[in-house]
Design an enzyme around this catalytic site. Structure first.
Site, PDB file in Angstrom:
ATOM      1  N   SER A 119      93.287  33.334  68.642  1.00 16.76           N
ATOM      2  CA  SER A 119      92.804  31.959  68.757  1.00 16.76           C
ATOM      3  C   SER A 119      93.699  31.151  69.683  1.00 16.76           C
ATOM      4  O   SER A 119      93.366  30.022  70.015  1.00 16.76           O
ATOM      5  CB  SER A 119      92.768  31.303  67.377  1.00 16.76           C
ATOM      6  OG  SER A 119      94.057  31.334  66.807  1.00 16.76           O
ATOM      7  N   HIS A 140      86.646  35.462  70.777  1.00 17.10           N
ATOM      8  CA  HIS A 140      87.146  34.606  69.692  1.00 17.10           C
ATOM      9  C   HIS A 140      86.004  34.167  68.780  1.00 17.10           C
ATOM     10  O   HIS A 140      85.174  33.332  69.145  1.00 17.10           O
ATOM     11  CB  HIS A 140      87.869  33.389  70.296  1.00 17.10           C
ATOM     12  CG  HIS A 140      88.476  32.476  69.281  1.00 17.10           C
ATOM     13  ND1 HIS A 140      88.580  31.121  69.454  1.00 17.10           N
ATOM     14  CD2 HIS A 140      89.014  32.742  68.048  1.00 17.10           C
ATOM     15  CE1 HIS A 140      89.150  30.592  68.384  1.00 17.10           C
ATOM     16  NE2 HIS A 140      89.420  31.546  67.531  1.00 17.10           N
ATOM     17  N   GLU A 152      83.671  32.546  71.569  1.00 20.57           N
ATOM     18  CA  GLU A 152      84.252  32.215  72.877  1.00 20.57           C
ATOM     19  C   GLU A 152      84.582  33.540  73.564  1.00 20.57           C
ATOM     20  O   GLU A 152      85.331  34.353  73.004  1.00 20.57           O
ATOM     21  CB  GLU A 152      85.555  31.437  72.712  1.00 20.57           C
ATOM     22  CG  GLU A 152      85.393  29.998  72.305  1.00 20.57           C
ATOM     23  CD  GLU A 152      86.742  29.270  72.342  1.00 20.57           C
ATOM     24  OE1 GLU A 152      86.919  28.427  73.223  1.00 20.57           O
ATOM     25  OE2 GLU A 152      87.604  29.546  71.493  1.00 20.57           O
ATOM     26  N   ASN A 190      89.772  25.464  70.214  1.00 20.32           N
ATOM     27  CA  ASN A 190      90.972  24.880  69.608  1.00 20.32           C
ATOM     28  C   ASN A 190      91.594  23.778  70.456  1.00 20.32           C
ATOM     29  O   ASN A 190      92.343  22.940  69.945  1.00 20.32           O
ATOM     30  CB  ASN A 190      91.983  25.972  69.283  1.00 20.32           C
ATOM     31  CG  ASN A 190      91.580  26.715  68.015  1.00 20.32           C
ATOM     32  OD1 ASN A 190      91.073  26.101  67.077  1.00 20.32           O
ATOM     33  ND2 ASN A 190      91.778  28.021  67.989  1.00 20.32           N
TER      34      ASN A 190
END
Ligand code: CAA
Length: 283
Positions: A119, A140, A152, A190
């Protein structure tokens, strides 16, 4: 490129979720973990979730059994010899990940792609530990993997177009929606989520409002399924702090500085749901 057989490295929450989704979608899956206990826990969790899905009428008994039959536990990375793709979901530690990727690079067949579910660690740096950086990519998934639709797909500096297309196609086969992201700190998810969580922590720290009320603002005001502080507890406050530090260091902008209250909670061992206490109590 046709992907038929994969290895998932790491049988924790994310790895087990990824293995479940892949086996349900018709892939042969080897689930690998260094710990026999984690491997068993991962497999048992998958079986339970598939059973629940069947009881809810989302999966036939036959489909459930077929998914279980496609899932094989693996205690050695050498099993990767027969795989077309690896999805690594081990701990977020660069030293451990580069060691795993070096070993996989040695053992995996030449055509095999190596993906990481990291991540926050740089794909480009993980790829550089191998002799096949063009075949290394980020994949991800979001937690809980069986529920969340996003993947992702992160291109490292040297990831080839062929690798990107194969992984993008696989995400669609898994009934997920892939988004294309380049390799910068926090990627896209994130980069946006963690500053929002950090800002919610600042709002508590500065006495703007209580954790419950801040979460209510975001749930009822913005239609988020969970408020940011409940979500932070769910993700793990140590993970949130770690990702904020990656953003702060990698982007060098003070707007990413982790809130002192987040640091204090992590130092106290208040890590969220997994430790029984975070912004809320889970006793
Ligand atoms: N594993 C599998 N399925 C799960 C699950 C889990 N851990 N938790 C819930 N579910 C399923 C339930 O079985 C239920 O399925 P059905 O619709 O088939 O009945 C469905 O999800 C909804 O569950 P609930 O009704 O119990 O609860 P809910 O409506 O509150 O949904 C939730 C739970 C899906 C977790 C929802 O609260 C949510 O979407 N929260 C936000 C999650 C999120 O933002 N995730 C991203 C985290 S960030 C990340 O992963 C990236 C990172 O790098 C940190």
């Amino acid at each position: 490129m046709q992907i038929n057989k994969i290895m998932v490295v790491g049988a924790g929450q994310m790895g087990a979720g990824i293995a479940q989704v892949c086996a349900t979608a018709g892939l042969e899956v080897l689930l690998h973990d260094v710990s026999e206990a984690s491997l068993q826990k991962g497999i048992t969790g998958i079986e339970k979730r598939l059973q629940r899905a069947m009881e809810k009428g989302k999966l036939t008994g036959e489909a459930r059994q077929a998914a279980i039959n496609r899932l094989t536990p693996s205690s050695t990375l050498k099993d990767v010899k027969t795989c077309d793709l690896v999805i690594e979901a081990a701990v977020e530690n660069m030293e451990i990940k580069t060691k795993i990727f070096r070993d996989l690079d040695e053992q995996a067949p030449e055509h095999a792609l190596l993906a990481t579910n990291t991540s926050s660690l740089p794909i480009t740096e993980i790829a550089a530990a191998t002799s096949r950086p063009e075949k290394v990519i980020g994949m991800h998934f979001m937690n809980p993997v069986p529920v969340m639709k996003l993947v992702e797909v992160i291109r490292g500096l040297q990831t080839s177009e062929e690798t990107y297309q194969a992984v993008k196609q696989l995400a669609v086969q898994l009934e997920k929606t892939p988004v294309e992201v380049n390799d910068y700190p926090g990627f896209a998810a994130n980069r946006i989520l963690m500053p929002m969580i950090n800002e919610a922590v600042y709002a508590v720290y500065e006495g703007v409002s209580s954790p419950e009320d801040i979460d209510t603002v975001m749930k009822l005001g913005m239609n988020h399924p969970m408020g940011p502080l409940q979500l932070a507890d769910f993700i793990g406050l140590d993970t949130c702090l770690y990702i904020m530090e990656v953003l702060h260091e990698g982007l060098g902008d003070s707007k990413y500085r982790p809130c002192p209250l987040l640091r204090k909670y992590v130092k106290a061992g208040w890590l969220g749901k997994k430790s029984g206490r975070g912004f809320y109590s889970y006793q």
